[in-house]
Write a protein that holds these residues in place. Sequence first.
Motif, PDB file in Angstrom:
ATOM      1  N   CYS A  79     -39.071 105.040   2.209  1.00 32.31           N
ATOM      2  CA  CYS A  79     -38.254 104.434   1.133  1.00 32.31           C
ATOM      3  C   CYS A  79     -36.773 104.466   1.502  1.00 32.31           C
ATOM      4  O   CYS A  79     -36.130 103.416   1.586  1.00 32.31           O
ATOM      5  CB  CYS A  79     -38.482 105.161  -0.193  1.00 32.31           C
ATOM      6  N   LEU A  84     -35.048 101.061   2.895  1.00 31.62           N
ATOM      7  CA  LEU A  84     -34.062 100.398   2.022  1.00 31.62           C
ATOM      8  C   LEU A  84     -32.743 100.219   2.763  1.00 31.62           C
ATOM      9  O   LEU A  84     -32.134  99.151   2.715  1.00 31.62           O
ATOM     10  CB  LEU A  84     -33.840 101.217   0.740  1.00 31.62           C
ATOM     11  N   LEU A  89     -28.304  98.762  -5.194  1.00 27.42           N
ATOM     12  CA  LEU A  89     -29.671  99.258  -5.304  1.00 27.42           C
ATOM     13  C   LEU A  89     -29.674 100.397  -6.323  1.00 27.42           C
ATOM     14  O   LEU A  89     -28.976 101.396  -6.134  1.00 27.42           O
ATOM     15  CB  LEU A  89     -30.174  99.774  -3.945  1.00 27.42           C
ATOM     16  N   ILE A 103     -35.031  99.525  -8.590  1.00 26.91           N
ATOM     17  CA  ILE A 103     -36.114 100.002  -7.718  1.00 26.91           C
ATOM     18  C   ILE A 103     -36.803 101.214  -8.335  1.00 26.91           C
ATOM     19  O   ILE A 103     -36.170 102.261  -8.525  1.00 26.91           O
ATOM     20  CB  ILE A 103     -35.571 100.360  -6.308  1.00 26.91           C
ATOM     21  N   GLU A 139     -39.238 104.041  -7.680  1.00 26.03           N
ATOM     22  CA  GLU A 139     -39.972 104.810  -6.666  1.00 26.03           C
ATOM     23  C   GLU A 139     -41.169 105.455  -7.362  1.00 26.03           C
ATOM     24  O   GLU A 139     -41.030 106.485  -8.005  1.00 26.03           O
ATOM     25  CB  GLU A 139     -39.083 105.909  -6.071  1.00 26.03           C
ATOM     26  N   VAL A 166     -41.090  97.961   3.393  1.00 22.77           N
ATOM     27  CA  VAL A 166     -39.914  98.266   2.555  1.00 22.77           C
ATOM     28  C   VAL A 166     -38.703  97.480   3.057  1.00 22.77           C
ATOM     29  O   VAL A 166     -37.969  96.874   2.275  1.00 22.77           O
ATOM     30  CB  VAL A 166     -39.614  99.790   2.538  1.00 22.77           C
ATOM     31  N   ARG A 167     -38.512  97.456   4.381  1.00 23.96           N
ATOM     32  CA  ARG A 167     -37.357  96.744   4.950  1.00 23.96           C
ATOM     33  C   ARG A 167     -37.397  95.253   4.606  1.00 23.96           C
ATOM     34  O   ARG A 167     -36.389  94.688   4.146  1.00 23.96           O
ATOM     35  CB  ARG A 167     -37.339  96.921   6.471  1.00 23.96           C
ATOM     36  N   THR A 204     -36.815  94.597   0.914  1.00 23.19           N
ATOM     37  CA  THR A 204     -35.402  94.828   0.559  1.00 23.19           C
ATOM     38  C   THR A 204     -34.539  93.653   1.003  1.00 23.19           C
ATOM     39  O   THR A 204     -33.664  93.200   0.261  1.00 23.19           O
ATOM     40  CB  THR A 204     -34.889  96.140   1.201  1.00 23.19           C
TER      41      THR A 204
END
Length: 390
Positions: free
Chosen positions: A100, A104, A191, A221, A223, A262-263, A266
């Motif tokens: 994460c 991110l 973010l 976001i 989590e 995730v990348r 994002t």
Amino acid sequence: CSSRTAHCSLSLLGSSDPPASRVLVASRNFANDATFEIKKCDLHRLEEGPPVTTVLTREDGLKYYRMMQTVRRMELKADQLYKQKIIRGFCHLCDGQEACCVGLEAGINPTDHLITAYRAHGFTFTRGLSVREILAELTGRKGGCAKGKGGSMHMYAKNFYGGNGIVGAQVPLGAGIALACKYNGKDEVCLTLYGDGAANQGQIFEAYNMAALWKLPCIFICENNRYGMGTSVERAAASTDYYKRGDFIPGLRVDGMDILCVREATRFAAAYCRSGKGPILMELQTYRYHGHSMSDPGVSYRTREEIQEVRSKSDPIMLLKDRMVNSNLASVEELKEIDVEVRKEIEDAAQFATADPEPPLEELGYHIYSSDPPFEVRGANQWIKFKSVS
């Protein structure tokens, strides 16, 4: 490529007689990049989502591996120092959730902004602070990133607005940072992170509403590590589709154990916000190996077998390592060498964090404001005065 690697490894060692493993790594021809398939995101109010394939370069892969391994080792060292009573008070660890914070950061620019809750050590590192400053902050020492006055939940860096201790309270602040980005006409996004435990807070829905009305460049976001303290998501929320909770705000659900997922998500969300369409919501499905905090053993509400299964099948570091080795982006020996370097860095930082002095009592009132002339602060009673210096 191989000769450049060889030169690099020699210069890094600073000697003409490198270990055999370095020579082995240097003489191998690695691929410069590789393409991987990634899990498709679940979408809400979106026609299309992030791509389902992505390219990982060898350079990026090694960087992500080192960063995730550093966060993992740093958290395990914090656990050790806590059990030795060198770190006291609140301490929430994020081992298991490394994909994460690193993923991110890989999807945004250093000029973008980030604010999170109290499980913040990983983000503090990925936003640019050193392990040394983080561990020294945890032990309450002068060399800590908040001069030893913040501790585990209150660390800050450039464009990083902390760790925040009140559940959900950072979400309206994140919307405010996004408002500042828009007001100042900067092509930046914020973010704004919170956990599944905070997802039922009323202030989050108020922030959604304002962000949507004003089309703020805010990526909300969630989590979702499946437990808010000791309560599973199923017992806490009537709807566990957190990515749909924004209702009128588009959302996507992402595999939060896969750094490439995730990348890409994002990057997609940041591009959406920068295009002026307003806020977007991301749910990262992740897992924490430790309990909620150091006072929670973490096995009264979930089984040891459950934790072990996640570790063996979905560990973010293991997933990246397997991908890189199987695609000839790196060798097992090279990654082991990174592990050794990371362990040494963590040990050195821990030595500093235990040897550095605590801040003196007379500095208790310092740093209230960033650039004000010195003034006096009242202590516990009216006869005690502390000087405050910016």
